[in-house]
Design a protein around this motif. Sequence first.
Motif, short mmCIF file in Angstrom:
data_model
loop_
_atom_site.label_atom_id
_atom_site.label_comp_id
_atom_site.label_asym_id
_atom_site.label_seq_id
_atom_site.Cartn_x
_atom_site.Cartn_y
_atom_site.Cartn_z
N ILE A 18 0.85 -1.20 0.00
CA ILE A 18 0.00 0.00 0.00
C ILE A 18 0.89 1.25 0.00
O ILE A 18 0.64 2.20 -0.76
N GLY A 19 1.91 1.23 0.85
CA GLY A 19 2.83 2.36 0.89
C GLY A 19 3.51 2.61 -0.44
O GLY A 19 3.70 3.75 -0.85
N SER A 23 3.40 5.94 -2.52
CA SER A 23 4.66 6.66 -2.70
C SER A 23 4.83 7.18 -4.13
O SER A 23 5.72 7.99 -4.37
N GLU A 24 3.98 6.69 -5.03
CA GLU A 24 4.02 7.11 -6.44
C GLU A 24 5.43 7.00 -7.01
O GLU A 24 6.04 7.98 -7.43
N GLY A 25 5.93 5.77 -7.01
CA GLY A 25 7.26 5.51 -7.58
C GLY A 25 8.38 6.07 -6.71
O GLY A 25 9.40 6.50 -7.22
N PHE A 26 8.18 6.04 -5.41
CA PHE A 26 9.13 6.56 -4.43
C PHE A 26 9.39 8.05 -4.61
O PHE A 26 10.46 8.55 -4.30
N SER A 27 8.39 8.78 -5.09
CA SER A 27 8.54 10.23 -5.26
C SER A 27 8.02 11.00 -4.05
O SER A 27 8.23 12.22 -3.97
N THR A 35 7.32 2.65 3.35
CA THR A 35 7.45 1.45 2.53
C THR A 35 8.75 0.71 2.85
O THR A 35 8.75 -0.50 3.09
N LEU A 36 9.86 1.42 2.87
CA LEU A 36 11.15 0.80 3.13
C LEU A 36 11.24 0.24 4.55
O LEU A 36 11.79 -0.85 4.77
N LEU A 37 10.68 0.95 5.51
CA LEU A 37 10.69 0.49 6.89
C LEU A 37 9.87 -0.79 7.05
O LEU A 37 10.32 -1.77 7.66
#
Length: 106
Positions: A18-19, A23-27, A35-37
């Motif tokens: 979901i994250g 995050s829209e492509g990590f933007s 997301t990374l956590l």
Amino acid sequence: MHWIYLLVAGLLEVVWVIGMKYSEGFSKPGWSALTLLTMTASFACLAKAMKVLPMGTAYAIWTGIGAVGGVVAGIVLFNESSDWPRLLCVLLVVGGIVGLKLTSAH
């Protein structure tokens, strides 16, 4: 306890997918960090579960929880299709997850 680690790992997978969408492509930094956590935490819980549980069972259940959770999240949060063939496929995945749990030696 290892089954609990596996369940938590699967639920965290749902959170990170979901994250990733948000995050829209990590933007977007906040969603990217979440997301990374949660990815890292999910992998750590999966690794703990796999100390005892069979690799194939643990991995299939982890991805199954993530897949089902991702579909449900897509329906609820992103207005994705909830037509009956799609839901039937989700039920098949749930059946596979339950079957693997029931046939596991641990």
